[in-house]
Design a protein around this motif. Structure first.
Motif, short mmCIF file in Angstrom:
data_model
loop_
_atom_site.label_atom_id
_atom_site.label_comp_id
_atom_site.label_asym_id
_atom_site.label_seq_id
_atom_site.Cartn_x
_atom_site.Cartn_y
_atom_site.Cartn_z
N SER A 1 0.76 -1.22 0.20
CA SER A 1 0.08 0.06 -0.07
C SER A 1 0.98 1.37 -0.06
CB SER A 1 -0.92 0.10 1.17
OG SER A 1 -1.69 -1.02 1.00
N GLY A 2 1.86 1.35 0.78
CA GLY A 2 2.86 2.39 0.72
C GLY A 2 3.62 2.44 -0.48
N PHE A 3 4.01 1.60 -1.03
CA PHE A 3 4.49 1.68 -2.31
C PHE A 3 3.48 2.29 -3.38
CE2 PHE A 3 5.69 -0.29 -6.54
CZ PHE A 3 7.17 0.21 -6.52
N ILE A 4 2.59 1.59 -3.51
CA ILE A 4 1.61 2.07 -4.51
C ILE A 4 1.30 3.65 -4.32
CG2 ILE A 4 -0.79 1.82 -5.35
CD1 ILE A 4 1.06 -0.39 -6.28
N ALA A 5 0.97 3.91 -3.09
CA ALA A 5 0.72 5.37 -2.79
C ALA A 5 1.85 6.38 -3.11
CB ALA A 5 0.28 5.65 -1.33
N ALA B 1 3.65 15.17 -10.69
CA ALA B 1 3.96 15.37 -12.28
C ALA B 1 2.93 15.92 -13.08
CB ALA B 1 4.64 13.94 -12.76
N ASP B 2 1.67 15.37 -12.84
CA ASP B 2 0.54 15.96 -13.36
C ASP B 2 0.38 17.35 -13.16
OD1 ASP B 2 0.37 13.49 -14.65
OD2 ASP B 2 -1.57 12.90 -13.78
N VAL C 1 4.01 5.87 -5.40
CA VAL C 1 3.94 5.86 -7.10
C VAL C 1 2.91 6.96 -7.43
CG1 VAL C 1 3.71 4.49 -9.20
CG2 VAL C 1 5.25 3.68 -7.46
N LEU C 2 1.96 6.69 -6.85
CA LEU C 2 0.68 7.72 -7.25
C LEU C 2 1.06 9.02 -6.96
CD1 LEU C 2 -2.32 5.18 -6.89
CD2 LEU C 2 -1.29 5.95 -9.07
N ARG C 3 1.39 9.24 -5.91
CA ARG C 3 1.87 10.72 -5.25
C ARG C 3 2.79 11.22 -6.39
NH1 ARG C 3 1.30 8.81 0.39
NH2 ARG C 3 -0.65 9.81 1.20
N ARG C 4 3.82 10.57 -6.73
CA ARG C 4 4.80 11.03 -7.49
C ARG C 4 3.92 11.25 -9.17
NH1 ARG C 4 8.03 7.48 -5.28
NH2 ARG C 4 7.77 5.91 -6.90
#
Length: 93
Positions: free
Chosen positions: A25-29, A38-39, A31-34
């Motif tokens: 969960s921390g890993f996916i969060a 970027a967006d 990646v999504l925050r980065r």
């Protein structure tokens, strides 16, 4: 606050996350925050008239990959400099 969702990952991606992170969960969060940052940055640049395409990003990555590696000390200095622009102070390592 957190919200529980369920996702499916290809076997090789799931194995990578489990092997390198442990906390999926921390890993996916992270990646999504980065991706969100970027967006947001692309949107801010677009407001200023600078449109950055995926091709632009790929071209820049290719150019950077061709450069000689930097020292660990320079990397640390770069991260310290970048932290001034990071809202939560956790510039990507």
């Amino acid at each position: 606050m957190t919200r529980r969702i369920t996702i499916s990952l290809p076997d090789d991606v799931a194995a990578y996350v489990e092997r390198t992170q442990g906390n999926t969960s921390g890993f996916i969060a992270g990646v999504l925050r980065r991706k969100m940052r970027a967006d947001d940055l692309r949107a801010r640049w677009a407001q200023l008239g600078y449109v950055v395409t995926d091709d632009d990003v790929e071209s820049t990555r290719s150019r950077l990959a061709a450069l000689p590696p930097i020292s660990d000390e320079q990397h640390a200095r770069n991260l310290e400099w970048l932290r001034q622009f990071d809202e939560d102070g956790s510039a990507a390592a």
